[in-house]
Design a protein around this motif. Structure first.
Motif, PDB file in Angstrom:
ATOM      1  N   THR A  42     -12.775   6.571   2.602  1.00 35.93           N
ATOM      2  CA  THR A  42     -12.155   7.026   1.353  1.00 35.93           C
ATOM      3  C   THR A  42     -10.673   7.295   1.589  1.00 35.93           C
ATOM      4  OG1 THR A  42     -14.242   8.037   0.683  1.00 35.93           O
ATOM      5  CG2 THR A  42     -12.283   8.725  -0.510  1.00 35.93           C
ATOM      6  N   TYR A  45      -8.861   4.150   1.980  1.00 30.04           N
ATOM      7  CA  TYR A  45      -8.542   3.503   0.705  1.00 30.04           C
ATOM      8  C   TYR A  45      -7.270   4.092   0.114  1.00 30.04           C
ATOM      9  CZ  TYR A  45      -8.641   2.037  -4.119  1.00 30.04           C
ATOM     10  OH  TYR A  45      -8.274   1.521  -5.324  1.00 30.04           O
TER      11      TYR A  45
ATOM     12  N   VAL B  25     -19.213   1.780   0.245  1.00 29.24           N
ATOM     13  CA  VAL B  25     -17.818   1.360   0.157  1.00 29.24           C
ATOM     14  C   VAL B  25     -17.278   1.517  -1.270  1.00 29.24           C
ATOM     15  CG1 VAL B  25     -16.201  -0.537   0.487  1.00 29.24           C
ATOM     16  CG2 VAL B  25     -18.077  -0.227   2.088  1.00 29.24           C
ATOM     17  N   ARG B  27     -18.138   3.618  -3.411  1.00 27.95           N
ATOM     18  CA  ARG B  27     -17.855   5.026  -3.689  1.00 27.95           C
ATOM     19  C   ARG B  27     -16.533   5.448  -3.047  1.00 27.95           C
ATOM     20  NH1 ARG B  27     -21.669   9.881  -1.871  1.00 27.95           N
ATOM     21  NH2 ARG B  27     -19.870  10.830  -0.926  1.00 27.95           N
ATOM     22  N   ALA B  28     -16.262   4.900  -1.882  1.00 30.06           N
ATOM     23  CA  ALA B  28     -14.995   5.217  -1.224  1.00 30.06           C
ATOM     24  C   ALA B  28     -13.825   4.785  -2.105  1.00 30.06           C
ATOM     25  CB  ALA B  28     -14.920   4.534   0.141  1.00 30.06           C
ATOM     26  N   VAL B  29     -13.981   3.625  -2.729  1.00 31.81           N
ATOM     27  CA  VAL B  29     -12.912   3.129  -3.599  1.00 31.81           C
ATOM     28  C   VAL B  29     -12.745   4.065  -4.794  1.00 31.81           C
ATOM     29  CG1 VAL B  29     -12.252   1.255  -5.159  1.00 31.81           C
ATOM     30  CG2 VAL B  29     -13.183   0.735  -2.896  1.00 31.81           C
ATOM     31  N   ASP B  31     -13.773   7.296  -5.127  1.00 28.93           N
ATOM     32  CA  ASP B  31     -13.256   8.601  -4.725  1.00 28.93           C
ATOM     33  C   ASP B  31     -11.804   8.493  -4.285  1.00 28.93           C
ATOM     34  OD1 ASP B  31     -15.732   9.491  -5.242  1.00 28.93           O
ATOM     35  OD2 ASP B  31     -16.320   9.861  -3.167  1.00 28.93           O
ATOM     36  N   GLY B  32     -11.503   7.374  -3.635  1.00 27.35           N
ATOM     37  CA  GLY B  32     -10.150   7.183  -3.127  1.00 27.35           C
ATOM     38  C   GLY B  32      -9.132   7.114  -4.243  1.00 27.35           C
ATOM     39  N   ARG B  33      -9.513   6.438  -5.319  1.00 35.77           N
ATOM     40  CA  ARG B  33      -8.602   6.351  -6.465  1.00 35.77           C
ATOM     41  C   ARG B  33      -8.308   7.748  -6.983  1.00 35.77           C
ATOM     42  NH1 ARG B  33     -11.690   1.781  -9.785  1.00 35.77           N
ATOM     43  NH2 ARG B  33     -10.990  -0.012  -8.592  1.00 35.77           N
ATOM     44  N   ARG B  35      -8.548  10.479  -5.335  1.00 33.53           N
ATOM     45  CA  ARG B  35      -7.873  11.330  -4.385  1.00 33.53           C
ATOM     46  C   ARG B  35      -6.434  10.922  -4.113  1.00 33.53           C
ATOM     47  NH1 ARG B  35     -11.264  12.213   0.671  1.00 33.53           N
ATOM     48  NH2 ARG B  35     -12.833  12.318  -0.937  1.00 33.53           N
ATOM     49  N   ARG B  36      -6.092   9.723  -4.557  1.00 38.32           N
ATOM     50  CA  ARG B  36      -4.714   9.291  -4.308  1.00 38.32           C
ATOM     51  C   ARG B  36      -3.729  10.306  -4.829  1.00 38.32           C
ATOM     52  NH1 ARG B  36      -4.292   3.100  -5.352  1.00 38.32           N
ATOM     53  NH2 ARG B  36      -4.525   3.838  -7.449  1.00 38.32           N
ATOM     54  N   HIS B  39      -2.702  12.639  -2.121  1.00 36.23           N
ATOM     55  CA  HIS B  39      -2.008  12.164  -0.931  1.00 36.23           C
ATOM     56  C   HIS B  39      -0.685  11.512  -1.242  1.00 36.23           C
ATOM     57  CE1 HIS B  39      -4.997  12.479   2.350  1.00 36.23           C
ATOM     58  NE2 HIS B  39      -5.744  12.751   1.304  1.00 36.23           N
ATOM     59  N   ARG B  40      -0.728  10.744  -2.296  1.00 38.99           N
ATOM     60  CA  ARG B  40       0.366   9.849  -2.585  1.00 38.99           C
ATOM     61  C   ARG B  40       1.655  10.633  -2.770  1.00 38.99           C
ATOM     62  NH1 ARG B  40       0.597   4.711  -1.304  1.00 38.99           N
ATOM     63  NH2 ARG B  40      -1.473   4.244  -2.048  1.00 38.99           N
ATOM     64  N   ILE B  44       4.071   9.436   1.285  1.00 40.77           N
ATOM     65  CA  ILE B  44       4.319   8.089   1.747  1.00 40.77           C
ATOM     66  C   ILE B  44       5.622   7.498   1.237  1.00 40.77           C
ATOM     67  CG2 ILE B  44       3.214   5.851   1.776  1.00 40.77           C
ATOM     68  CD1 ILE B  44       0.715   7.685   0.880  1.00 40.77           C
ATOM     69  N   GLY B  62      -5.195  -2.716 -14.924  1.00 41.03           N
ATOM     70  CA  GLY B  62      -6.379  -2.688 -14.081  1.00 41.03           C
ATOM     71  C   GLY B  62      -6.807  -4.040 -13.545  1.00 41.03           C
ATOM     72  N   GLU B 354      -1.552  -1.808 -11.617  1.00 40.99           N
ATOM     73  CA  GLU B 354      -2.546  -1.962 -10.557  1.00 40.99           C
ATOM     74  C   GLU B 354      -3.850  -1.260 -10.917  1.00 40.99           C
ATOM     75  OE1 GLU B 354       0.239   0.139  -8.046  1.00 40.99           O
ATOM     76  OE2 GLU B 354      -1.422   1.432  -7.459  1.00 40.99           O
ATOM     77  N   ALA B 355      -4.906  -1.676 -10.232  1.00 37.83           N
ATOM     78  CA  ALA B 355      -6.209  -1.022 -10.428  1.00 37.83           C
ATOM     79  C   ALA B 355      -6.054   0.443 -10.084  1.00 37.83           C
ATOM     80  CB  ALA B 355      -7.246  -1.666  -9.523  1.00 37.83           C
TER      81      ALA B 355
END
Lengths: 171, 389
Positions: A42, A45, B25, B27-29, B31-33, B35-36, B39-40, B44, B62, B354-355
């Motif tokens: 995660t 990603y 995987v 779910r990672a995508v 959750d990652g979206r 959670r960005r 972090h973002r 970065i 999208g 972007e998606a």
């Protein structure tokens, strides 16, 4: 970008078995390994566009994995279980002259190692990371990695040698 | 004494039997979206944003081929995009920004109550300092800092959630109160609240034993354990029907407290339930293996008939009381039980394509209000879609 996402899925799908093996050998717990890998991918990603440009993506991902493992140990209550439980592999009784015996001994030996020693062993010998990359992944000095490796190897050798000796002269 | 060489240790490590991974995987995508946003921001390498420079007007959102985003200025209205010729009243939807009472580059709307009046979200820097915000008829109220991570809001505007340390809370009429953690458990995870003030969640111990719990907004320090150990509760409908799991099986308790398993789609070993509204619930089943990863597939139950169906989407973000499913795939898509669908419009000023630019996480009982966020220029802004029939 859709392309980046496809790239991510491809990378992760290919590396999943090895990431999971790494995590499992580091922590010895199937659930925890699942959680840590899920969290790692995660996070991967989230940072994919940056990470995918790194020189050594695998080393970077291993670093994330180690950090997640440490985090997870700290915050054990937040573990999110993915659908039920996987039985841990049965520890078959040690039978003479059997590769399985040796593998079981190795698992047992790993289980007894302190986390640092376990981690260096897995990163250096399973993941094939260099001294430098292992140190970076663990956030410690190369000297530290060397000494931990030496101690871990000594412990593992002892266990495996004991197995071999018992194989040679079964009770 | 024989010695063990490095090669042999490496070979052993590679051949030691390990359990099958249970990792998802997709779910990672997903959750990652989400959670960005944490972090973002601020971290970065900053992208240079050339706002409006040489950018073509039309926005393709999208990466999805369908649903041209309207370019009408000021009013982003799209006609309902129907997937079948069924005679349904036309639906028009409009996206509008939610106001931000405090600053923060990570401002998102997460949940909406069944009526669409109350919306909850989070505003912060993304560094675990988010404040919960409750918008009622568009007017924002910032909850006390001791309340973190809202999980649900009911039609009276009562909000429930779980702090990072595993303490449940309820915010009601301007007051924050904490929920009892049942003795013997370390933490709770609060999932849902209905209009009667029934709150459901799961109590957990560090050894991972767990038990479904029912609280009420009237008496936050009282609780009742549901079913047996090994149960979990993730949703509650307005009539008090509770959904969750018992062991590995999807489960439901009637308002009278009678438990019973929900069906698992044919050919699947187990299922989990995510949430329930009206006569409907959604959850997931483990699908095929993909390179060692288990692909989780969304399913929908009709609680009245007991029927369960696999949904032909990568994931389901929410279920409305009328059975409409919120699919957060590209621009949000709302799909009715009869298969008709409408894609929600973007905002004309949003240029990111972007998606993951649009996220949608909550849907009202009539399916006409959807809440979420837009991620652009390294910041999230909260958004609400309101539709009319």
């Amino acid at each position: 970008m859709v392309d980046a996402e496809g790239e991510f899925v491809e990378y992760v799908s290919a590396r999943l078995p090895s990431l999971h093996r790494t995590a499992f050998l580091m922590c010895g717990d199937a659930h925890l390994a699942d959680d840590v890998v899920q969290q790692t991918i995660t996070a991967l990603y989230v940072n994919w566009r940056r990470v995918s440009r790194a020189d050594n993506v695998d080393a970077y991902v291993h670093r994330m994995l180690v950090h997640k493992l440490v985090d997870e140990k700290r915050l054990s209550w937040t573990k999110v279980r993915l659908l039920g439980s996987v039985p841990e592999p049965e520890r078959s009784p040690v039978t003479p002259h059997d590769d399985l015996a040796e593998r079981d001994s190795l698992l047992a030996a790993l289980a007894r190692l302190p986390r640092g020693q376990r981690t260096v062993l897995v990163l250096r010998f399973l993941c094939d990371l260099s001294l430098t990359d292992t140190a970076a992944a663990m956030g410690c000095s190369e000297g530290n990695v060397k000494s931990q490796t030496a101690r871990a190897l000594a412990a593992v050798r002892q266990v495996l040698d004991v197995t071999e000796m018992s194989v040679r002269s079964p009770k | 004494m024989t010695t063990v060489d490095d090669q042999r240790i490496a070979a052993l490590l590679r051949s030691v039997p390990v359990p099958e991974p249970r990792v998802d995987v997709s779910r990672a995508v997903r959750d990652g979206r989400r959670r960005r946003r944490r972090h973002r921001v601020g971290g970065i390498a900053a992208l240079t944003v050339l706002a409006g420079v040489g950018v073509v007007g039309a926005v393709q959102v999208g990466g999805t081929a369908s649903a041209p985003t309207p370019t009408t200025p000021a009013l982003a209205v799209s006609p309902a995009e129907t997937g079948s010729a069924a005679a349904r009243p036309p639906v028009t939807c409009q996206a509008s920004w939610l106001s931000q009472p405090i600053d923060g580059p990570v401002a998102v709307a997460n949940r909406v109550d069944p009526t669409g009046r109350h919306i909850v979200g989070d505003i912060g820097t993304g560094q675990e300092d988010g404040r919960v915000v409750l918008w009622t008829d568009g007017r924002p109220v910032v909850l006390p800092a001791a309340a973190r991570h809202a999980a649900a809001v009911n039609a009276s505007g009562h909000v429930v959630g779980t702090n990072g340390d595993g303490t449940g809370w309820v915010y009601r009429d301007g007051k924050l109160r904490f929920l009892a953690t049942p003795p013997g458990y370390d933490a709770v995870l609060v999932h849902a609240v209905n209009g009667r003030g029934d709150i459901v969640g799961t109590a957990r111990r560090s050894d991972d034993s767990h038990h479904a719990v029912l609280w009420s907004t009237d008496h936050p320090q009282r609780y009742r354990l549901l079913g047996q150990r090994g149960s979990s509760a993730t949703g509650i409908t307005e009539d008090g029907t509770i959904v969750g799991t018992m062991g590995e099986l999807p489960y439901r308790w009637t308002p009278q407290g009678v438990g019973g398993a929900l069906s698992v789609p044919d050919g699947y070993p187990r299922a989990s339930v995510d949430s329930a509204h009206g006569e409907w619930a959604i959850g997931m089943v483990p699908g095929g293996q993909q390179g060692g990863a288990v692909q989780m597939l969304p399913v929908r139950w009709n609680l009245a008939t007991g029927a369960v169906n696999l949904l032909p989407f990568p994931g389901a973000a929410g279920i409305a009381g009328n059975g409409e499913v919120l699919v957060a795939d590209g621009t949000p898509l709302v799909v009715a039980p009869d298969g008709t669908s409408r894609r929600l419009p973007g905002r004309p000023e949003v240029r990111a394509t972007e998606a993951g630019t649009y996220t949608a996480e909550g849907i009202s009982d009539d399916g006409l209000t959807v809440v979420g966020a837009v991620y652009e220029n390294q910041a999230y802004r909260p958004l609400v879609w309101r539709c009319t029939r």
